[in-house]
Design an enzyme around this catalytic site. Structure first.
Site, PDB file in Angstrom:
ATOM      1  N   PHE A  72       0.851  -1.191   0.000  1.00 34.14           N
ATOM      2  CA  PHE A  72       0.000   0.000   0.000  1.00 34.14           C
ATOM      3  C   PHE A  72       0.884   1.237   0.000  1.00 34.14           C
ATOM      4  CE2 PHE A  72      -2.298   3.391   2.309  1.00 34.14           C
ATOM      5  CZ  PHE A  72      -3.344   3.568   1.416  1.00 34.14           C
ATOM      6  N   TYR A 117       1.094   5.519  -0.274  1.00 36.79           N
ATOM      7  CA  TYR A 117       0.298   6.714  -0.001  1.00 36.79           C
ATOM      8  C   TYR A 117       1.081   8.006  -0.229  1.00 36.79           C
ATOM      9  CZ  TYR A 117       3.046   5.992   4.219  1.00 36.79           C
ATOM     10  OH  TYR A 117       4.083   5.762   5.081  1.00 36.79           O
ATOM     11  N   GLY A 118       2.398   7.893  -0.474  1.00 32.80           N
ATOM     12  CA  GLY A 118       3.249   9.062  -0.696  1.00 32.80           C
ATOM     13  C   GLY A 118       4.150   8.846  -1.890  1.00 32.80           C
ATOM     14  N   SER A 119       5.452   8.928  -1.668  1.00 34.44           N
ATOM     15  CA  SER A 119       6.387   8.840  -2.796  1.00 34.44           C
ATOM     16  C   SER A 119       6.378   7.475  -3.476  1.00 34.44           C
ATOM     17  CB  SER A 119       7.811   9.168  -2.324  1.00 34.44           C
ATOM     18  OG  SER A 119       8.266   8.226  -1.369  1.00 34.44           O
ATOM     19  N   GLU A 154      13.326   2.649   1.960  1.00 37.14           N
ATOM     20  CA  GLU A 154      12.447   3.268   2.946  1.00 37.14           C
ATOM     21  C   GLU A 154      13.011   3.237   4.363  1.00 37.14           C
ATOM     22  OE1 GLU A 154       9.265   4.819   2.376  1.00 37.14           O
ATOM     23  OE2 GLU A 154      10.259   4.832   0.437  1.00 37.14           O
TER      24      GLU A 154
END
Length: 247
Positions: free
Chosen positions: A57, A59-61, A135
């Site tokens: 999932f 949601y940003g980069s 990440e």
């Protein structure tokens, strides 16, 4: 209800006005080793609902730079979590010592819409290894992987995502949108500016048909601040130009 504006106020031209500061710091933290990343991959997969169907999932980069391969994409809805500029203060990547930035993570409460990617069944570990190396750059990580429930039009699924570690010293809370905009409008580092990060996130969400009202307001606030800075600099630039034209 008033119609949503069709164009972002934060344009690529405004984003290009943000210059990198020259005081970005070297990373003060210890980076995870290859063995650390391998252990994290094994631990997350040990809790996988299916050995050959693993979803991510974003949601940003990760929506516009997934850092891994995928074979299917959907729009997903995660209850109980919301995207938030709560990962700070960044003085190494998209920020500097004098102008630190804030990155997105998932924080508890609310809800979040984003992209869901299914990893290639024959290369799950390799892709997770690449993803975690990008990440998770500090040990221990303030931005940790976990499984969440995701609702999609094709049915519910479980996916890996990254959430903020509230016990980390990098957890930032209690800021208003105005205070967040103050930081995002100036922060820039070796990886680029926070304005560019925000622009890319909002434009990709809109491209997927997802309107995040908070991020939409935030891009307006950041644009306002960049425009105000440009207007403030204009008299000085005009005076400098006039002085070069005088005989």
């Amino acid at each position: 209800m008033a119609p949503k504006p069709s164009r972002m106020r934060l344009t690529p031209e405004l984003v290009a006005r943000i210059l990198s500061a020259d005081d970005s710091l070297p990373q003060p933290f210890t980076a995870p080793s290859d063995a650390d990343h391998d252990d994290t991959v094994r631990a997350i997969l040990a809790a996988a609902p299916s050995a050959d169907e693993v979803w991510l999932f974003a949601y940003g980069s990760l929506m516009w730079n997934p850092a891994c391969d995928f074979v299917e994409q959907r729009v997903g809805f995660v209850p109980g979590w919301h995207r938030s500029f709560c990962l700070g203060w960044d003085r190494w990547f998209r920020g500097s010592d004098s102008k630190p930035g804030l990155m997105l993570s998932l924080d508890r409460g609310g809800q979040c819409k984003g992209a869901v990617y299914r990893l290639p069944p024959d290369a799950i570990e390799a892709n997770l290894g690449r993803l975690f190396r990008r990440e998770m750059r500090a040990k221990p990580s303030a931005h940790s992987p976990r499984w969440v429930n995701v609702r999609t039009e094709n049915g519910p699924l479980h996916a890996i995502t990254f959430v903020i570690n509230r016990n980390s010293g990098r957890y930032v809370r209690g800021l208003s949108l105005e205070q967040i905009a103050d930081a995002l409008a100036v922060a820039c580092g070796p990886w680029g500016s926070m304005a560019d990060y925000l622009h890319s996130t909002v434009s990709h969400l809109e491209g997927m048909g997802i309107h995040d009202s908070q991020l939409w307001r935030l891009q307006e606030l950041v644009a306002e601040r960049i425009e105000a800075s440009m207007a403030k600099d204009l008299p000085a630039k005009m005076s400098q130009r006039d002085s070069t034209l005088r005989p």
